[in-house]
Motif scaffolding. Structure first.
Motif, PDB file in Angstrom:
ATOM      1  N   GLY A 257       2.640   3.474  -2.687  1.00 20.05           N
ATOM      2  CA  GLY A 257       1.429   2.979  -3.457  1.00 20.05           C
ATOM      3  C   GLY A 257       0.838   2.904  -4.578  1.00 20.05           C
ATOM      4  N   ALA A 258       0.958   4.303  -5.219  1.00 18.48           N
ATOM      5  CA  ALA A 258       1.275   4.192  -6.702  1.00 18.48           C
ATOM      6  C   ALA A 258       2.273   3.546  -6.980  1.00 18.48           C
ATOM      7  N   GLU A 259       3.314   3.142  -6.209  1.00 17.01           N
ATOM      8  CA  GLU A 259       4.873   1.909  -7.318  1.00 17.01           C
ATOM      9  C   GLU A 259       4.108   0.681  -7.288  1.00 17.01           C
ATOM     10  N   VAL A 260       3.757   0.607  -6.606  1.00 10.01           N
ATOM     11  CA  VAL A 260       3.012  -1.318  -5.849  1.00 10.01           C
ATOM     12  C   VAL A 260       2.127  -1.101  -6.997  1.00 10.01           C
ATOM     13  N   ALA A 261       1.159  -0.199  -7.885  1.00 12.49           N
ATOM     14  CA  ALA A 261       0.253  -0.830  -9.034  1.00 12.49           C
ATOM     15  C   ALA A 261       1.239  -0.711  -9.815  1.00 12.49           C
TER      16      ALA A 261
ATOM     17  N   LEU B  55      -2.271  -7.303  -1.067  1.00 13.66           N
ATOM     18  CA  LEU B  55      -2.438  -5.664  -1.328  1.00 13.66           C
ATOM     19  C   LEU B  55      -1.576  -5.578  -0.108  1.00 13.66           C
ATOM     20  N   ASN B  56      -1.893  -5.775   0.845  1.00 11.79           N
ATOM     21  CA  ASN B  56      -1.235  -4.753   2.241  1.00 11.79           C
ATOM     22  C   ASN B  56      -0.033  -6.002   2.059  1.00 11.79           C
ATOM     23  N   SER B  57      -0.088  -6.999   1.941  1.00  8.62           N
ATOM     24  CA  SER B  57       1.608  -7.517   1.938  1.00  8.62           C
ATOM     25  C   SER B  57       2.461  -7.283   1.474  1.00  8.62           C
ATOM     26  N   ARG B  58       2.163  -6.679  -0.572  1.00  4.48           N
ATOM     27  CA  ARG B  58       2.803  -5.750  -1.111  1.00  4.48           C
ATOM     28  C   ARG B  58       3.288  -5.036  -0.786  1.00  4.48           C
ATOM     29  N   LEU B  59       2.637  -3.958  -0.220  1.00  5.20           N
ATOM     30  CA  LEU B  59       2.708  -2.692   0.221  1.00  5.20           C
ATOM     31  C   LEU B  59       3.661  -2.727   1.381  1.00  5.20           C
ATOM     32  N   GLU B  60       3.299  -3.405   2.120  1.00  2.94           N
ATOM     33  CA  GLU B  60       3.913  -3.728   3.730  1.00  2.94           C
ATOM     34  C   GLU B  60       5.400  -3.757   2.960  1.00  2.94           C
ATOM     35  N   LYS B  61       6.115  -4.890   2.390  1.00  5.36           N
ATOM     36  CA  LYS B  61       7.101  -5.687   2.149  1.00  5.36           C
ATOM     37  C   LYS B  61       7.774  -4.135   1.000  1.00  5.36           C
TER      38      LYS B  61
ATOM     39  N   LEU C  94     -13.449  -1.143 -11.612  1.00  8.40           N
ATOM     40  CA  LEU C  94     -12.486  -0.801 -11.433  1.00  8.40           C
ATOM     41  C   LEU C  94     -12.637  -2.074  -9.810  1.00  8.40           C
ATOM     42  N   ASP C  95     -11.389  -2.765  -9.539  1.00  8.59           N
ATOM     43  CA  ASP C  95     -11.184  -3.420  -8.429  1.00  8.59           C
ATOM     44  C   ASP C  95     -10.596  -2.967  -7.654  1.00  8.59           C
ATOM     45  N   GLY C  96     -10.942  -2.890  -6.532  1.00 11.06           N
ATOM     46  CA  GLY C  96     -10.809  -2.119  -5.461  1.00 11.06           C
ATOM     47  C   GLY C  96     -10.560  -2.414  -4.371  1.00 11.06           C
ATOM     48  N   PHE C  97     -10.634  -3.771  -3.738  1.00  9.07           N
ATOM     49  CA  PHE C  97     -10.134  -5.001  -3.108  1.00  9.07           C
ATOM     50  C   PHE C  97     -11.342  -5.156  -2.179  1.00  9.07           C
ATOM     51  N   LYS C  98     -12.569  -4.479  -2.427  1.00  7.33           N
ATOM     52  CA  LYS C  98     -13.163  -3.790  -2.049  1.00  7.33           C
ATOM     53  C   LYS C  98     -14.332  -4.329  -1.852  1.00  7.33           C
ATOM     54  N   GLY C  99     -14.870  -5.657  -2.502  1.00  6.41           N
ATOM     55  CA  GLY C  99     -15.723  -6.567  -3.114  1.00  6.41           C
ATOM     56  C   GLY C  99     -16.709  -5.330  -4.129  1.00  6.41           C
ATOM     57  N   ASN C 100     -16.154  -4.372  -4.765  1.00 10.48           N
ATOM     58  CA  ASN C 100     -17.810  -3.372  -5.296  1.00 10.48           C
ATOM     59  C   ASN C 100     -17.050  -3.308  -6.625  1.00 10.48           C
ATOM     60  N   ARG C 101     -17.684  -3.172  -7.528  1.00 15.25           N
ATOM     61  CA  ARG C 101     -17.259  -2.069  -8.670  1.00 15.25           C
ATOM     62  C   ARG C 101     -17.495  -1.084  -8.976  1.00 15.25           C
ATOM     63  N   LEU C 102     -16.121  -0.499  -9.505  1.00 17.86           N
ATOM     64  CA  LEU C 102     -15.537   1.317  -8.537  1.00 17.86           C
ATOM     65  C   LEU C 102     -15.670   1.713 -10.236  1.00 17.86           C
TER      66      LEU C 102
END
Length: 395
Positions: free
Chosen positions: A63-67, A284-290, A336-344
């Motif tokens: 996950g860190a590598e994808v980021a 995001l899921n696609s990037r991690l899975e790839k 922060l945008d965590g891709f969960k719909g809220n400002r984090l």
């Protein structure tokens, strides 16, 4: 061939300027270290094989590598280049030695993938140093309470947050009477106690806490029999406190009464789910899975979020000195945008990342908490976990 003195001077000055710029650019390299244990039972291949809802699917370094890949060009505008280093140690002492060495080399940001006891030991030992630790895989409530540290931030939701999310959902469905099946491991007790707290907070009734044992010993066979464990009790739902996940996977469809199963199996509260389909999550899921050849799970998302938080803070502060970056990262202005719909952002009282929690099965997200109707005076996400008035953290 005759060369103009002016041209030669301009060329020399241009080369010098380029050299200075290159040196300055190299000097503002932002290094992030990812620390993990050589042997960590949480990633045992036999456990990963079962792929229980309570289990990670692999080491979160992916996950860190994808980021980091996503941030490849982000820092150029402020003269920063991000780099990620992976460090493995045998125990907390080895991780501390690595932190000390890297910190002397200028590394200020460390992702820590380790069990709660190791995280607590490391965070306490580095208190006061010019660095930030990001806990990406330990959900222990104690790390956000009595064992909290000013330079330890948490991108993974803690047990209290996840259990509050689950309790809210049960209340919304009017499944108020809960039978708890509790495992023998210390981690099981932490989860069970967190749910007990959530039940009291939101008005659920724990009709009984029944211990289970998963064993090949014939004398303990009845203690692992789901039918026996769920018999003789009036309840609306079965909660399984099983951090290991092996027993929990056998509970659905084996209860005496037809009742939903939640907790370690059935419906689980999670930071992330590969089945989340909104707010850019499929990409995001696609990037991690790839990248990793597997689906994304909670620790992967937490590591991705930690790197993203560092990148965001560095960019927004124009690659300012560490103190300014750290203050912004922990402050109220960060979004922060965590891709969960809220400002984090991080809670000031315990450094926990404020975030929604997903309620998911193996292949679908059923709901996102906080559930509609559960309100807070300032931020509804603070109905999950330890609010400021509940905090026992004293930096």
């Amino acid at each position: 061939m005759r060369i103009s003195l002016g041209l030669l001077l301009r060329a020399t000055l241009g080369s010098f300027a380029a050299l200075v710029a290159a040196s300055a650019f190299a000097a503002t390299n932002v290094r992030i270290a990812h620390l993990e244990l050589e042997t960590d039972s949480r990633y045992d291949e036999t456990k990963l094989f079962f792929r229980g809802l309570a289990q990670p699917l692999g080491r979160p370094f992916a996950g860190a590598e994808v980021a980091l890949r996503e941030a490849r060009f982000v820092g150029q505008a402020v003269g920063a280049e991000f780099a990620l280093e992976r460090v493995t140690g045998a125990d907390a002492k080895a991780l501390l030695a690595a932190i000390d060495r890297l910190n002397k080399e200028g590394v200020r940001y460390f992702l820590l993938d380790a069990p709660g006891a190791v995280v607590a030991e490391v965070a306490k030992a580095v208190r006061g140093k010019e660095l930030l630790l990001f806990n990406v895989s330990a959900p222990d409530d104690a790390l956000r309470q009595a064992q909290c540290q000013p330079n330890l931030l948490h991108t993974l939701p803690n047990d209290a947050m996840r259990m509050d999310a689950l309790a809210q959902y049960l209340v919304s469905k009017k499944w108020r009477n809960v039978l708890m099946l509790e495992g023998p491991r210390p981690e099981d007790k932490l989860v069970a106690d967190a749910f007990d707290r959530a039940a009291k907070r939101f008005g659920l009734k724990l009709v009984e806490r029944r211990p289970f044992v998963l064993s090949n010993d014939p004398r303990q066979r009845d203690q692992g029999n789901v039918a026996l464990l769920t018999a003789g009790s009036e309840h609306d739902v079965v909660f399984v406190a099983d951090s290991d996940g092996e027993f929990a996977r056998s509970v659905p469809y084996r209860t005496v009464r037809p009742r939903p199963v939640v907790g370690g199996e059935g419906l689980a509260a999670a930071a992330w789910s590969w089945a989340w389909e909104r707010h850019g999550a499929p990409q995001l899921n696609s990037r991690l899975e790839k990248h990793a050849g597997r689906k994304m799970a909670d620790p992967d998302w937490a590591a991705w979020m930690a790197v993203k938080a560092v990148v965001e803070a560095v960019v927004r502060t124009q690659n300012a000195p560490f103190g300014t970056v750290a203050k912004y990262l922990k402050g109220e202005e960060i979004a922060l945008d965590g891709f969960k719909g809220n400002r984090l952002g991080f809670r000031a009282w315990d450094n926990q990342l404020r975030q929604p929690v997903l309620l998911a099965t193996h292949n679908a997200v059923i709901e996102r908490a906080p559930i509609a109707g559960f309100l807070h005076p300032t931020n509804n996400m603070d109905t999950l976990g330890f609010d400021q008035r509940d905090s026992r953290c004293a930096f």
